[in-house]
Design a protein around this motif. Structure first.
Motif, PDB file in Angstrom:
ATOM      1  N   ASN A  29     -24.888  22.819 -33.977  1.00  0.00           N
ATOM      2  CA  ASN A  29     -26.373  22.769 -32.468  1.00  0.00           C
ATOM      3  C   ASN A  29     -27.686  23.622 -33.368  1.00  0.00           C
ATOM      4  OD1 ASN A  29     -24.771  22.584 -30.161  1.00  0.00           O
ATOM      5  ND2 ASN A  29     -23.163  24.633 -30.713  1.00  0.00           N
ATOM      6  N   THR A  32     -36.918  20.752 -31.512  1.00  0.00           N
ATOM      7  CA  THR A  32     -35.896  20.948 -31.947  1.00  0.00           C
ATOM      8  C   THR A  32     -35.675  21.882 -33.226  1.00  0.00           C
ATOM      9  OG1 THR A  32     -33.501  20.680 -32.447  1.00  0.00           O
ATOM     10  CG2 THR A  32     -35.372  18.977 -33.026  1.00  0.00           C
ATOM     11  N   ASP A  33     -35.318  23.051 -33.330  1.00  0.00           N
ATOM     12  CA  ASP A  33     -35.343  23.577 -33.838  1.00  0.00           C
ATOM     13  C   ASP A  33     -37.075  24.124 -34.373  1.00  0.00           C
ATOM     14  OD1 ASP A  33     -35.164  22.117 -36.172  1.00  0.00           O
ATOM     15  OD2 ASP A  33     -32.900  22.017 -35.439  1.00  0.00           O
ATOM     16  N   ASP A  48     -26.055  17.225 -22.423  1.00  0.00           N
ATOM     17  CA  ASP A  48     -25.947  16.997 -23.098  1.00  0.00           C
ATOM     18  C   ASP A  48     -25.496  15.466 -23.191  1.00  0.00           C
ATOM     19  OD1 ASP A  48     -23.737  16.382 -22.320  1.00  0.00           O
ATOM     20  OD2 ASP A  48     -22.493  18.272 -23.602  1.00  0.00           O
ATOM     21  N   ALA A  83     -28.129  17.742 -28.157  1.00  0.00           N
ATOM     22  CA  ALA A  83     -26.899  18.069 -28.638  1.00  0.00           C
ATOM     23  C   ALA A  83     -27.142  17.928 -29.839  1.00  0.00           C
ATOM     24  CB  ALA A  83     -25.557  17.890 -27.541  1.00  0.00           C
ATOM     25  N   GLY A  84     -28.339  18.091 -30.339  1.00  0.00           N
ATOM     26  CA  GLY A  84     -28.389  18.844 -31.709  1.00  0.00           C
ATOM     27  C   GLY A  84     -28.528  17.267 -32.805  1.00  0.00           C
ATOM     28  N   GLY A  95     -23.983  14.341 -29.135  1.00  0.00           N
ATOM     29  CA  GLY A  95     -22.893  15.761 -30.650  1.00  0.00           C
ATOM     30  C   GLY A  95     -22.156  14.457 -30.991  1.00  0.00           C
TER      31      GLY A  95
END
Length: 408
Positions: A49, A389-390, A117, A78-79, A138
């Motif tokens: 995650n 994302t991040d 997701d 989902a990453g 994911g």
């Protein structure tokens, strides 16, 4: 005891014949099924995650690129970064771009979207772009599916909790399990004699949706002006609650479009009699409007709008118009020498806008410019559609994705 009847030679032949027929039918069914035509290679382990960034980095470096002509904007679920090209959907590691999972069929994709997701892959069959597969972002494992009549070309969009598939004669809204919440338009063989407008000679010109409503601009043969049709799910998915809103003096050949839908409120761009934005409630009442300084110069309208945190951002070709979650106007980001190249994304409480000289960092409350993160954008490219994302920024540039991060 009653003695069992003896099996004759004819009985055995009949049983063998039945078994053979069943086997042949099973083989033929499999041969013509979507399962035989599908390649599915899940990931060896689930993706971790992502951890939201606490600050916007001072510098960003290009990490990787990938071809993805079947996505209109970057898809991160989902990453995993999802790409679509040809017949294949791939889930990629956001840091390296390495393929973690693959899903493919024996025909070219119509498009790729997402919901929660799930990556949502849409493929064609003889009835149009109606073969739909959900893929866990994911893991790459197959999830829910659906199949239906559709146009041969569709535009896919998502607000994260519902997917809109819209073509020139028909649209559908799907929820997270891909069950159809709402359908509108023409079908090949109508079961119920319901007049839904499109059957009378209307073309769907532009559409947008939330998970509560769909709004669509229609051009009809017997009307010189466009009409705005507001749709809400009802007891029967093919009989939505419908409200038609006339748009006087907005011609069918204009550049009018539905910009966004939030809840049951609709934001529309109307180019005539003067370029303006208009907001309608679910009863069709115009509750707000304001003039634009100049008419937008747009490419694909589906690429020009993003949801950035609690904001909607719309790239007009030379500026970014920003609206709050209720679609009320907030501000516009204009730049002269370093014009915006696309709509925005949110990172660590800051609004990021792709500019000709990098990625601009703005205060999301006021729109005040703070600084530029130097990255290279192609000259005159647009729209450049970002997502976050991040601490990474993923950009859709036409048919390619480009990923930026802190470590080269």
């Amino acid at each position: 005891m009653v003695r069992p009847e003896r099996r004759t030679k004819g009985d055995l032949i009949a049983a063998a014949t039945i078994a053979l027929v069943v086997a042949v039918v099973a083989v033929l069914f499999w041969w013509n099924s979507s399962a035989r035509a599908t390649i599915s290679r899940p990931a060896t382990s689930p993706a971790p995650n992502p951890v939201p960034a606490r600050v916007v980095p001072d510098t960003l470096h290009q990490l990787w690129t990938a071809v993805s002509p079947r996505t209109l904007s970057p898809i991160v679920v989902a990453g995993t970064v999802v790409t679509g090209d040809g017949t294949t959907v791939e889930g990629r590691d956001p840091q390296t771009g390495q393929v973690r999972w693959t899903y493919a069929r024996d025909t070219n994709l119509c498009g790729v979207s997402y919901v929660y997701d799930l990556a949502v892959a849409v493929y064609p069959d003889v009835r149009g772009c109606g073969q739909v597969s959900g893929i866990n972002g994911g893991t790459g494992r197959r999830g829910p599916t659906r199949t239906a009549y559709a146009d041969k070309q569709v535009v896919l969009s998502s607000n994260g909790s519902a997917v809109l598939s819209a073509g020139p004669t028909r649209l559908e809204l799907w929820r997270s399990d891909l069950v159809r919440m709402l359908s509108y338009g023409e079908i090949d063989a109508r079961v119920k004699p319901v007049n839904q407008g499109v059957g009378t000679g209307c073309t769907l010109m532009s559409a947008a949706a939330s998970d509560e409503a769909v709004s669509v601009l229609e051009a009809c043969r017997d009307q010189k002006d466009l009409r705005l049709t507001l749709l809400k799910p009802a007891k029967e998915e093919d009989e939505p609650d419908t409200k038609n809103v006339p748009l006087p003096d907005v011609g069918a050949d204009s550049e009018a479009r539905v910009v966004a839908v939030s809840g049951t409120t609709t934001l529309v761009y109307l180019p005539t009699p003067q370029p303006q934005m208009a907001v309608y409630d679910d009863t069709g009442v115009k509750i707000a409007s304001w003039l634009l300084k100049k008419a937008p110069v747009l490419a694909n309208p589906a690429q020009a709008v993003t949801r950035a945190g609690d904001l909607f951002t719309w790239w007009t070709g030379d500026s970014v118009e920003v609206f709050d979650s209720r679609l009320s106007y907030r501000y516009a980001i204009h730049a002269e020498a370093v014009g915006p190249l696309g709509p925005g994304a949110m990172m660590a409480g800051k609004l990021l806008i792709p500019l000709t000289n990098g990625i601009g960092v703005y205060d999301p409350t006021s729109g005040a410019f703070e600084r530029v993160i130097a990255v290279t954008h192609p000259d005159g490219a647009g729209p450049v559609v970002p997502t976050v994302t991040d601490s990474k920024v993923i950009e859709q540039r036409g048919q390619a994705l480009v990923a930026f991060g802190m470590n080269p």
